[in-house]
Design a protein around this motif. Structure first.
Motif, PDB file in Angstrom:
ATOM      1  N   ASP A  67      -4.289  -4.177   4.847  1.00 21.48           N
ATOM      2  CA  ASP A  67      -4.013  -5.600   4.668  1.00 21.48           C
ATOM      3  C   ASP A  67      -2.789  -5.818   3.791  1.00 21.48           C
ATOM      4  OD1 ASP A  67      -4.627  -8.465   4.770  1.00 21.48           O
ATOM      5  OD2 ASP A  67      -5.304  -8.225   2.701  1.00 21.48           O
ATOM      6  N   ILE A  68      -2.701  -5.066   2.689  1.00 20.32           N
ATOM      7  CA  ILE A  68      -1.537  -5.169   1.800  1.00 20.32           C
ATOM      8  C   ILE A  68      -0.268  -4.796   2.548  1.00 20.32           C
ATOM      9  CG2 ILE A  68      -0.414  -4.104  -0.194  1.00 20.32           C
ATOM     10  CD1 ILE A  68      -3.252  -3.834  -1.433  1.00 20.32           C
ATOM     11  N   VAL A  69      -0.310  -3.689   3.279  1.00 24.81           N
ATOM     12  CA  VAL A  69       0.872  -3.205   3.994  1.00 24.81           C
ATOM     13  C   VAL A  69       1.310  -4.207   5.055  1.00 24.81           C
ATOM     14  CG1 VAL A  69       1.709  -1.421   5.570  1.00 24.81           C
ATOM     15  CG2 VAL A  69       0.418  -0.776   3.523  1.00 24.81           C
ATOM     16  N   ALA A  70       0.348  -4.754   5.804  1.00 23.65           N
ATOM     17  CA  ALA A  70       0.697  -5.707   6.868  1.00 23.65           C
ATOM     18  C   ALA A  70       1.357  -6.953   6.298  1.00 23.65           C
ATOM     19  CB  ALA A  70      -0.560  -6.080   7.657  1.00 23.65           C
ATOM     20  N   TYR A  71       0.822  -7.471   5.187  1.00 16.56           N
ATOM     21  CA  TYR A  71       1.425  -8.654   4.580  1.00 16.56           C
ATOM     22  C   TYR A  71       2.827  -8.341   4.084  1.00 16.56           C
ATOM     23  CZ  TYR A  71       2.577 -12.348   1.355  1.00 16.56           C
ATOM     24  OH  TYR A  71       3.248 -13.354   0.708  1.00 16.56           O
ATOM     25  N   CYS A  72       2.980  -7.243   3.372  1.00 19.89           N
ATOM     26  CA  CYS A  72       4.293  -6.900   2.819  1.00 19.89           C
ATOM     27  C   CYS A  72       5.313  -6.662   3.931  1.00 19.89           C
ATOM     28  CB  CYS A  72       4.169  -5.690   1.903  1.00 19.89           C
ATOM     29  SG  CYS A  72       3.274  -6.020   0.368  1.00 19.89           S
ATOM     30  N   ASP A  73       4.888  -6.011   5.003  1.00 17.23           N
ATOM     31  CA  ASP A  73       5.788  -5.847   6.143  1.00 17.23           C
ATOM     32  C   ASP A  73       6.271  -7.201   6.654  1.00 17.23           C
ATOM     33  OD1 ASP A  73       5.726  -3.092   6.132  1.00 17.23           O
ATOM     34  OD2 ASP A  73       4.277  -2.900   7.765  1.00 17.23           O
ATOM     35  N   SER A  74       5.374  -8.183   6.648  1.00 18.64           N
ATOM     36  CA  SER A  74       5.705  -9.499   7.204  1.00 18.64           C
ATOM     37  C   SER A  74       6.750 -10.242   6.375  1.00 18.64           C
ATOM     38  CB  SER A  74       4.445 -10.357   7.334  1.00 18.64           C
ATOM     39  OG  SER A  74       4.003 -10.829   6.067  1.00 18.64           O
ATOM     40  N   ILE A  75       6.890  -9.888   5.093  1.00 17.09           N
ATOM     41  CA  ILE A  75       7.866 -10.566   4.233  1.00 17.09           C
ATOM     42  C   ILE A  75       9.074  -9.675   3.933  1.00 17.09           C
ATOM     43  CG2 ILE A  75       6.127 -12.063   3.175  1.00 17.09           C
ATOM     44  CD1 ILE A  75       6.264 -10.245   0.672  1.00 17.09           C
ATOM     45  N   GLY A  76       9.119  -8.506   4.539  1.00 21.09           N
ATOM     46  CA  GLY A  76      10.274  -7.640   4.360  1.00 21.09           C
ATOM     47  C   GLY A  76      10.226  -6.750   3.137  1.00 21.09           C
TER      48      GLY A  76
END
Length: 536
Positions: A67-76
């Motif tokens: 979940d952390i990785v997916a969110y961070c990926d989404s904001i660059g």
């Protein structure tokens, strides 16, 4: 322009940030110009087939990491796992599942032991299922006694370069199997070549040392202590002799108690960023460690994080940096710099001095730190309490951090020199003064309780509950000890006891770095060292 400019958050010193708080921090970093986040997890992550790994430590589940990785990926913001595959694994050795099989000595894994590599493979297999980055940080720092414990008993003495090289080859093979490109802290190569010291002032990196480092691993040069451009230049040049990319890890100091050291972080990292820019280092991250209990909020170093980012860009005008910081965060730069105040009691100080921690826990009867007292510090703490309380009211987002440090300063305005005043009154046999001091003890107790409530609020806002048991024990122990000392003072003043033996001891000067510390503040961050001279 750097490829990566990131931050590393330590999640292994009792405080494990809530997943939503990690995402919020990553968003803040993105606004400050950062594009990478490393999560430093020694054993605070779930590993498949390893039930005792991170057991009861608030470890991140695999779903939480995804979940952390997916969110961070989404904001660059790219999230890179930062783990340990050699030392700094003391927490797992509490359990016989690891201590009887893979412990060399101290916090070091047993090299050449098959079970060691079974565990490491389980780590990599799990992390590959959670992270999208091609990079992984494998640690391998400060393994000072590698090969000198159980390994020595089993195999006899072996060349330690060769031992580490052999271990790295096996770890890198596992990393390659799971599609990871590795980086590691570089200090073990330098220490073994430089008489145990990391920072080198002369070229000590020979061809043999270069050959001992596999080219498949990038080296991370870490330095949180120097403010010399020449020292940074020298170390970067030596790192470039290895056949791999060079990363630089600097420090935004938040690991010496409740208060940060933004001023020192900015001063030291200005030189580091100049060197990195001039030497062409393109991969950089700032470390946020949590040594000895992780009391300090990571948000407390936002000013230095932003200033350092701008330094690398070539912007050193602090007026520009302050204006930009306010526009981005909505917070006043100078106000957040005042979070440093609890440690700012004298010009005669070590750069990372933390009197707000060691004098909070200093025992009022044993008093072995009392020789270091700065006479006007209590008045300064009273002033700082008021300043920080006002800042708490004006801060848009971080008022709870200011409130915590304001209440800490309120405690220290009476607690800081309580031991000296107690001993003086006792030596003078002044029972009236001792009764008056008993009132101060009662006031300190009430203020510690108020500070505890504020700190607990800070912790539970940002972190999982696991690990706060340590703070309950520490601050609870402080409260119990203050109550016990107060009762004994009153008993003596009332003639119910003939003496207080601890107060009859002669207090010797306290030695720091081979120097007697008198009216001087220094870094003394170990709770167990500070709270008593007796073994814990």
């Amino acid at each position: 322009m750097s490829n990566y400019f990131g931050a590393m958050l330590d999640m292994s010193r009792n405080a494990v940030m809530k997943p939503d708080e990690v995402k919020q921090y990553a968003l803040t970093l993105k606004k400050l110009g950062y594009n990478m986040l490393q999560l430093y997890t020694e054993e605070t992550y779930e590993v498949t087939d390893e039930p005792y790994f991170g057991y009861l430590r608030g470890r991140y589940s695999q779903d939480e990491l995804r979940d952390i990785v997916a969110y961070c990926d989404s904001i660059g913001v790219e999230v890179i796992p930062c783990i340990q595959t050699l030392a700094h694994l003391n927490a797992i050795f509490k359990w016989e599942a690891y201590s009887k099989t893979i412990n060399d000595c101290g916090d070091i894994m047993l090299i050449d032991e098959p079970r060691t590599y079974e565990l490491i493979e389980n780590m990599f297999k799990t992390l590959r299922s959670c992270f999208t980055s091609k990079y992984i940080h494998i640690g391998c720092d400060e393994a000072h006694m590698v090969g000198l414990g159980k390994f020595l008993d089993k195999n006899g003495f072996q060349n330690r370069f060769e031992i580490i090289h052999r271990h790295l080859e096996r770890v890198l093979k596992i990393a390659e199997k799971y599609g990871f490109h590795t980086m590691m802290w570089s200090d073990m190569f330098f220490r073994l070549a430089n008489n145990g010291k990391y920072r080198a002032t002369v070229d000590c990196i020979t061809e043999d040392i270069v050959a001992s480092c596999p080219p498949a691993v990038d080296l991370v040069y870490w330095d949180y202590y120097s403010n010399s451009l020449e020292e940074y230049d020298m170390m970067i040049r030596l790192h470039k002799k290895f056949n791999s990319d060079v990363w630089f890890a600097g420090g935004t100091w938040c690991w010496s108690g409740w208060a940060p050291h933004n001023k020192w972080s900015i001063e030291s990292m200005k030189q580091a960023m100049r060197s990195c820019h001039e030497q062409g280092v393109q991969n950089i991250f700032m470390t946020l460690w949590g040594d000895n209990g992780k009391e300090c909020s990571y948000y407390a170093v936002l000013p230095s994080l932003y200033a350092i980012r701008r330094f690398y860009d070539g912007v050193e005008d602090m007026d520009v940096i302050k204006r930009e910081f306010a526009e981005i965060t909505g917070e006043d730069f100078d106000a957040m710099m005042r979070l440093d105040l609890p440690n700012d009691i004298t010009d005669n100080r070590y750069y990372s001095a933390n009197p707000s921690k060691y004098m909070l826990y200093s025992d009022p009867f044993l008093g072995f730190l009392d020789s270091t007292i700065v006479p006007d510090a209590p008045a300064k703490y009273a002033e700082y309490a008021g300043v920080l309380a006002k800042d708490a009211q004006s801060s848009k987002t971080y008022g709870y951090i200011f409130d915590c440090l304001a209440k800490l300063c309120d405690v220290l305005s009476l607690k800081y020199d309580l031991g000296v005043r107690t001993r003086n009154a006792y030596t003078a046999k002044n029972t009236e003064a001792l009764r008056a001091l008993a009132d101060d003890y009662a006031t300190v107790i009430a203020r510690v309780e108020a500070f505890y409530v504020s700190f607990r609020d800070l912790w539970f806002r940002e972190n999982k509950p696991h690990g706060f048991d340590v703070q309950d024990q520490r601050i609870g122990g402080l409260l119990m000890r203050l109550r016990a000392c107060r009762e004994r003072l009153l008993a003596y003043a009332d003639g119910k006891t003939d003496s207080i033996p601890e107060l009859e001891e002669t207090i010797l000067g306290f030695e720091v770095k081979n120097t007697l510390a008198k009216e001087y503040s220094f870094n003394y961050n170990g709770w167990a060292k500070t709270v008593t001279v007796n073994p814990i």
